[in-house]
Structure formats: C-alpha cells, structure tokens
Design an enzyme around this catalytic site. Sequence first.
Site, PDB file in Angstrom:
ATOM      1  N   LYS A 163       2.162  -7.396   0.879  1.00  0.00           N
ATOM      2  CA  LYS A 163       2.249  -8.739   0.274  1.00  0.00           C
ATOM      3  C   LYS A 163       3.556  -9.412   0.657  1.00  0.00           C
ATOM      4  O   LYS A 163       3.662 -10.633   0.637  1.00  0.00           O
ATOM      5  CB  LYS A 163       2.051  -8.719  -1.240  1.00  0.00           C
ATOM      6  CG  LYS A 163       2.621  -7.550  -1.972  1.00  0.00           C
ATOM      7  CD  LYS A 163       2.040  -7.405  -3.390  1.00  0.00           C
ATOM      8  CE  LYS A 163       2.156  -5.966  -3.853  1.00  0.00           C
ATOM      9  NZ  LYS A 163       1.286  -5.583  -4.926  1.00  0.00           N
ATOM     10  N   LYS A 199      13.136  -0.937   2.422  1.00  0.00           N
ATOM     11  CA  LYS A 199      13.397  -2.058   1.526  1.00  0.00           C
ATOM     12  C   LYS A 199      14.874  -2.435   1.453  1.00  0.00           C
ATOM     13  O   LYS A 199      15.224  -3.586   1.236  1.00  0.00           O
ATOM     14  CB  LYS A 199      12.886  -1.746   0.113  1.00  0.00           C
ATOM     15  CG  LYS A 199      11.378  -1.818  -0.016  1.00  0.00           C
ATOM     16  CD  LYS A 199      10.989  -2.090  -1.466  1.00  0.00           C
ATOM     17  CE  LYS A 199       9.515  -1.879  -1.732  1.00  0.00           C
ATOM     18  NZ  LYS A 199       8.611  -2.702  -0.987  1.00  0.00           N
ATOM     19  N   LYS A 258       1.757  -1.359   7.695  1.00  0.00           N
ATOM     20  CA  LYS A 258       0.738  -1.513   6.650  1.00  0.00           C
ATOM     21  C   LYS A 258       0.649  -2.978   6.222  1.00  0.00           C
ATOM     22  O   LYS A 258       1.633  -3.721   6.319  1.00  0.00           O
ATOM     23  CB  LYS A 258       1.050  -0.609   5.454  1.00  0.00           C
ATOM     24  CG  LYS A 258       2.175  -1.088   4.567  1.00  0.00           C
ATOM     25  CD  LYS A 258       2.163  -0.368   3.210  1.00  0.00           C
ATOM     26  CE  LYS A 258       3.270  -0.938   2.328  1.00  0.00           C
ATOM     27  NZ  LYS A 258       3.253  -0.484   0.957  1.00  0.00           N
TER      28      LYS A 258
HETATM   29  P1  TYM Z   1       2.519  -0.552  -5.121  1.00  0.00           P
HETATM   30  O1  TYM Z   1       2.199  -1.646  -6.037  1.00  0.00           O
HETATM   31  O2  TYM Z   1       3.546  -0.774  -4.092  1.00  0.00           O
HETATM   32  O3  TYM Z   1       1.208  -0.099  -4.411  1.00  0.00           O
HETATM   33  C1  TYM Z   1       0.058   0.114  -5.182  1.00  0.00           C
HETATM   34  C2  TYM Z   1      -0.878   1.039  -4.464  1.00  0.00           C
HETATM   35  O4  TYM Z   1      -1.382   0.386  -3.304  1.00  0.00           O
HETATM   36  C3  TYM Z   1      -1.229   1.243  -2.195  1.00  0.00           C
HETATM   37  N1  TYM Z   1      -1.068   0.391  -1.009  1.00  0.00           N
HETATM   38  C4  TYM Z   1      -1.862   0.467   0.051  1.00  0.00           C
HETATM   39  N2  TYM Z   1      -2.895   1.276   0.347  1.00  0.00           N
HETATM   40  C5  TYM Z   1      -3.504   1.103   1.526  1.00  0.00           C
HETATM   41  N3  TYM Z   1      -3.124   0.176   2.436  1.00  0.00           N
HETATM   42  C6  TYM Z   1      -2.086  -0.654   2.197  1.00  0.00           C
HETATM   43  N4  TYM Z   1      -1.733  -1.547   3.101  1.00  0.00           N
HETATM   44  C7  TYM Z   1      -1.389  -0.535   0.949  1.00  0.00           C
HETATM   45  N5  TYM Z   1      -0.328  -1.167   0.373  1.00  0.00           N
HETATM   46  C8  TYM Z   1      -0.148  -0.581  -0.809  1.00  0.00           C
HETATM   47  C9  TYM Z   1      -0.005   2.093  -2.522  1.00  0.00           C
HETATM   48  O5  TYM Z   1      -0.003   3.291  -1.826  1.00  0.00           O
HETATM   49  C10 TYM Z   1      -0.204   2.329  -3.988  1.00  0.00           C
HETATM   50  O6  TYM Z   1      -1.093   3.391  -4.224  1.00  0.00           O
HETATM   51  N6  TYM Z   1       5.046   3.351  -6.378  1.00  0.00           N
HETATM   52  C11 TYM Z   1       3.652   2.902  -6.632  1.00  0.00           C
HETATM   53  C12 TYM Z   1       3.510   2.473  -8.047  1.00  0.00           C
HETATM   54  C13 TYM Z   1       3.784   3.572  -8.997  1.00  0.00           C
HETATM   55  C14 TYM Z   1       3.014   4.749  -9.201  1.00  0.00           C
HETATM   56  C15 TYM Z   1       3.693   5.504 -10.173  1.00  0.00           C
HETATM   57  C16 TYM Z   1       1.851   5.197  -8.639  1.00  0.00           C
HETATM   58  C17 TYM Z   1       4.851   3.675  -9.827  1.00  0.00           C
HETATM   59  N7  TYM Z   1       4.802   4.835 -10.546  1.00  0.00           N
HETATM   60  C18 TYM Z   1       3.187   6.758 -10.606  1.00  0.00           C
HETATM   61  C19 TYM Z   1       1.332   6.426  -9.073  1.00  0.00           C
HETATM   62  C20 TYM Z   1       2.022   7.175 -10.033  1.00  0.00           C
HETATM   63  C21 TYM Z   1       3.364   1.793  -5.620  1.00  0.00           C
HETATM   64  O7  TYM Z   1       3.585   1.917  -4.471  1.00  0.00           O
HETATM   65  O8  TYM Z   1       2.891   0.642  -6.048  1.00  0.00           O
END
Ligand code: TYM
Length: 344
Positions: A214, A116, A211
Amino acid sequence: METILTGIRVNGELTLGNLLGALLPMARLSEQYKATHQINVFVPDLHTIIADVDGNLADNTMKSLRYYAAAGLDLGHENIRIYRQSYVSAHSELCWILDCIATMGEMGRMTQFKEKSEGRDSANVGIFNYPVLMAADILLYSAKYVPVGEDQFQHLELTRNLGERFNNKYGEVFRLPATTAEQAAFMKGLAAEGGKADGIRIRDLLNPEKKMSKSSPAENSKIMMSDSPEAAAKKIMSAATDSVGKVQFDMFNQPGISNLLQILALTTGDTLESVVARYSGETNYGDFKRKVAEAVELFMTDFQAREAEVSDADILAAFLRGEKYANQVANAKLLEAQKAIGLR
Ligand code: TYM
C-alpha cells in the site's frame, strides 16, 4: 483447543495483496477450523502507529473488520474472537519484558526494519521494536498457527526464539508457535520448498520482484480494495510481463506472469496447479491478461457488494465479546511471566 491467531494492520486501505495473501486464506481457514479450534483475529492498532496516522484509526479499524467479514470471516461464531490490540494492555506489558531479552543485533537484522528505516536516524523506535510486540501478540495466547504472508515469516522465527530464550532463562511459561515450515504446510496450498517455508506473496504489478504494497507511490503498481472493479481490471491489463513470450509458472524468471497466475487462482478459487495447467504454454500475453482482468473485476464486484452488507453493530458486538476473552487469557499469561521473573 489449539489457537490459530492472526492480525492485519489498519492503515485505512487494503491492497489485493493483503486480501489474497492474508484475509481470504484466514477466512477460508477459519471456516474449516472454527468447529475444532480457537480462532483469534485481532487488529494490531499499536503496530499501525509506527507510520503517520491521520486520526481516523477507529474508523479504519471498523473498515478493516468489514473487509474481514466480506472475505467470509464469521464474526458471530463462538470460537472466533475479534479484538483490538490497544484494548488489551498485556500486549504492551509483555512487549517490554521481551524487549529485555531481545538483542539489538537480532532486531537490527530484521528485513522489514531495514527496509522501512532505510538506515535513517530519524526512523522511530517503534519500527525497530515492531517484531517484539508481534511476539507478545502471539505468545500471550499460546497460539500454534499464525497465518501470515511470507514477508512476516522472519518475525515468526523471532517469536519462537524469544519464547524459547525466556523459557530457558525463567522456566517454561510460553508455548512456542509452530515452525515456519509447519505454518506453511498448515496453510493449505502453500508449499514448504527445500525446507524453506514460502507463503503467498502477491507482487507489485509494475515491479514484480517486490511485494504489492500500500505504501508504493505508483497507482498502477497496486490494486486497492476500494478501487472500482473496472479500474482494477485496467491495472491488470497494464501489469509488467517479460520477454519470454510464454505463460509458465516461474517466480524467479517470470515473476510478472507468475504473479498473474497466482492472482487468477486466488480470485477464482481454483488451485494454482489447475490454473497453471490450463494456461501454460499460452503465447498471447494480451489474451491471458484479459482472462485475469475479467476474474479480478468479477471478484472485486462480488467483494464490494458483500462488504456493503456488513453492519457496524455486529462488528462492535464481536469486539466487546472478543476483548473480554482476550483480556482474561492475556492477563493470565502475563501474570505467569511476571511471576517467573520475580516481578510478582
Ligand atoms: P500487515 O498489515 O503489514 O500485513 C497484513 C498481512 O498481509 C500480508 N501481506 C501480503 N501477503 C501477500 N502478498 C502481499 N503483497 C502482502 N502484503 C502484506 C502480511 O504478510 C500479513 O500477513 N506484522 C503483521 C501484523 C501483525 C501480526 C501480529 C500478524 C502484528 N502482530 C501477530 C500475526 C500475528 C503485518 O505484517 O501486518
């Protein structure tokens, strides 16, 4: 009761990857475990603001809860707690405390940060600090299982490292979450291969080495959950494949086809094994893609119909109940940490 905890950022829109990789498994898992486990599902709105936000965070939060509910999360169940991160100030406070034991070196090695920030000096400090806040999110609730996609496993390792370092330095305060191999084993259908845990990762439709994200600029590379079912089906038809010419599950050599097999399994509710058994050896990629496109179209139609039925009043009631609980649990753990350090 053991706690299962997860969060998903609210950038307004969700991809099919978020849904299939995180929301749907979480919703299915919560159905399976809600009678015996405490299930925390929170909206990491403070994590969201590492990116530019358009001033619609609160609306987007409601939207993502609608997605959760449409995926099957039972908002009214007593063991399911829904809360917004920014409504529980202990997250930010513990983040600072953990910042003071985290090292620049380990944080600089985080893959998501490297991707990022791309080495830009203008990258904000929040991007760097993101995984420490995530560690606080988890440690405050003594969560054992944290269902996330594979891209977040490194952050779960960091959470364990920071929790353990704190405990060694100041005394046993934090319960460490399960190892990533245990997390993967817990999330049904995910394999722990050769000791390396491997979660679900839905790939970019045009560049299946990456992956689905968005933030990708190419429209056809991602399916947004707000796409019309027909548009989603068209994107599947234009997905990149390979020159092998035979359907097989082989993420390394045939990531495009393997991704489609994965999507087919998850959108039909079949196991990956049975989908792979059914289509392996098929040589007409066009026919195979049409099957996947039909499954995705049907899935999107059902999902959007369920989403339209979710009420805002139910979401707000769930937030109020969840935030009361979250503040109690998180403040008690924060106080333990403050006492251990000598701040109290
Ligand atoms: P975020 O919003 O980036 O992603 C949310 C979840 O979606 C999963 N994900 C995917 N899984 C499969 N294929 C994909 N292409 C794909 N893109 C995203 C991510 O692995 C995630 O599970 N850091 C976390 C948010 C967070 C969190 C936490 C999670 C903040 N604090 C504490 C658990 C516990 C995240 O990546 O959000």
